[in-house]
Write an enzyme that holds these catalytic residues in place. Structure first.
Site, mmCIF file in Angstrom:
data_model
loop_
_atom_site.group_PDB
_atom_site.id
_atom_site.type_symbol
_atom_site.label_atom_id
_atom_site.label_comp_id
_atom_site.label_asym_id
_atom_site.label_seq_id
_atom_site.Cartn_x
_atom_site.Cartn_y
_atom_site.Cartn_z
ATOM 1 N N SER A 148 0.829 -1.189 0.000
ATOM 2 C CA SER A 148 0.000 0.000 0.000
ATOM 3 C C SER A 148 0.880 1.262 0.000
ATOM 4 C CB SER A 148 -0.969 -0.043 1.189
ATOM 5 O OG SER A 148 -1.953 0.956 1.094
ATOM 6 N N ASP A 282 -9.759 -3.058 -6.086
ATOM 7 C CA ASP A 282 -9.064 -2.324 -5.039
ATOM 8 C C ASP A 282 -9.480 -0.863 -5.097
ATOM 9 O OD1 ASP A 282 -7.281 -1.065 -3.321
ATOM 10 O OD2 ASP A 282 -5.585 -2.310 -3.907
ATOM 11 N N HIS A 311 -7.059 -5.689 -0.702
ATOM 12 C CA HIS A 311 -5.973 -4.728 -0.492
ATOM 13 C C HIS A 311 -5.263 -5.006 0.834
ATOM 14 C CE1 HIS A 311 -4.047 -0.722 -1.031
ATOM 15 N NE2 HIS A 311 -4.073 -0.702 0.297
#
Length: 336
Positions: A148, A282, A311
């Site tokens: 991320s 996502d 995610h």
């Protein structure tokens, strides 16, 4: 930098697979901020390890946000096992995202100001570079695994510190551009940038609840997961700390404002070292972002998840992702 070793764990996870994997937990001050480090493997201190037993490669995980190392406990164990226990696998938390143990403050009590804004996005990047410089030998080869916002930090680390010997960087569900314009960003940017202070009082009140009640609340929030990772449930209890939540939300607000344009220059310069892995559904980095970067870098190793992994993969798919990464990196592992 000072540290507190919390001791080794050798918990059985799966008979015959990740059983008795040595895992060490440390709480240290890095850039003057409380930092949690989890280390898989027998190498507790790479700077003190004799050269003949020093591993050739270190795998370092740069977390998402919340940047709590505990969320990656199962992941690093699975990855270490998948690597045949030949290389250390570490994860370093973001500055101030972990609840420090009793007797340790969120910031170091010192007159030396190490970094102006260690809890902000820029500070978190410098925090990781400082950690590497003070804990890893200069000639140690590295595999960086970003998740991320950890992918954005990883690219910035590669740009700012070319002296590190990074063999490969794996970027999982990369939030490296247009975060505020993503579906989730559009929803949360007003809250993160203007209203986050409102959340502090409820968190403060919830912090007085008994641990079993907090645990039940976390399980309720994660009830949609078929097989939630127990490590994630325990780690989420950190988010009942106002200090942790304040640092998490502050960093997130900066992400919305600062992660705008993709750094195509750094990507181009390091393309052969990068592996991108995007999700199909996502809401932080939608499939459109995958299609555009794939078009801009047709020769890059840019993959789209076909397994429905979310995610926040650490909540229920750590072992699956660890197995994929081990497979992706066979080319460099066979050359070592």
């Amino acid at each position: 930098m000072t540290g507190e070793m919390r001791g080794a764990e050798a918990e059985s996870t799966r008979p015959g697979s990740e059983e008795q994997v040595p895992l060490y937990e440390e709480f240290i001050y890095c850039c003057g901020a409380a930092t949690q480090v989890l280390k898989c493997g027998p190498w507790k201190d790479l700077l003190e390890t004799e050269s003949k037993t020093l591993p050739r490669l270190l795998f370092l995980i740069i977390p998402g946000n919340p940047g709590l190392a505990g969320y990656y406990r199962t992941f690093i164990r699975a990855l270490y096992h998948g690597l045949n226990r030949r290389y250390p696998v570490w994860v370093v938390s973001h500055a101030g995202h972990c609840k420090p143990p009793n007797g340790m403050g969120m910031t170091e009590d010192t007159d030396i100001k190490e970094l102006e804004d260690v809890f902000g996005l820029h500070g978190q990047i410098e925090h990781k570079l400082d950690f590497l410089r003070k804990n890893v030998p200069k000639d140690m080869k590295l595999v960086l695994i970003g998740h991320s916002i950890g992918c954005y930090i990883t690219l910035e680390m590669m740009k700012r510190a070319s002296e590190f010997q990074v063999l490969r960087s794996v970027l999982l569900f990369p939030t490296i551009e247009r975060m505020a314009q993503s579906p989730q960003g559009k929803l949360l940017t007003p809250v993160l940038c203007k209203l986050r202070y409102i959340l502090y009082m409820p968190v403060y009140l919830l912090s007085f609840l008994p641990e079993r009640v907090k645990t039940s609340m976390v399980r309720f929030v994660l009830r949609g997961l078929k097989y939630p990772d127990e490590a994630s449930i325990v780690t989420s209890l950190n988010l009942f700390s106002v200090d942790c939540v304040a640092n998490v939300l502050y960093m997130a607000s900066q992400e919305m404002m600062k992660v705008v344009e993709r750094d195509s220059t750094t990507i181009k310069q390091n393309l052969k070292k990068l592996i991108f892995y995007y999700g199909v559904a996502d809401n932080w980095c939608p499939q459109q972002y995958f299609e555009e970067i794939k078009m801009d870098f047709p020769d890059g190793d840019i993959r789209l998840c076909e397994k429905g992994i979310r995610h926040a993969f650490v909540l229920d798919a750590s072992r699956e992702v660890a197995a994929m990464i081990t497979d992706w990196l066979q080319d460099i592992l066979t050359r070592l």
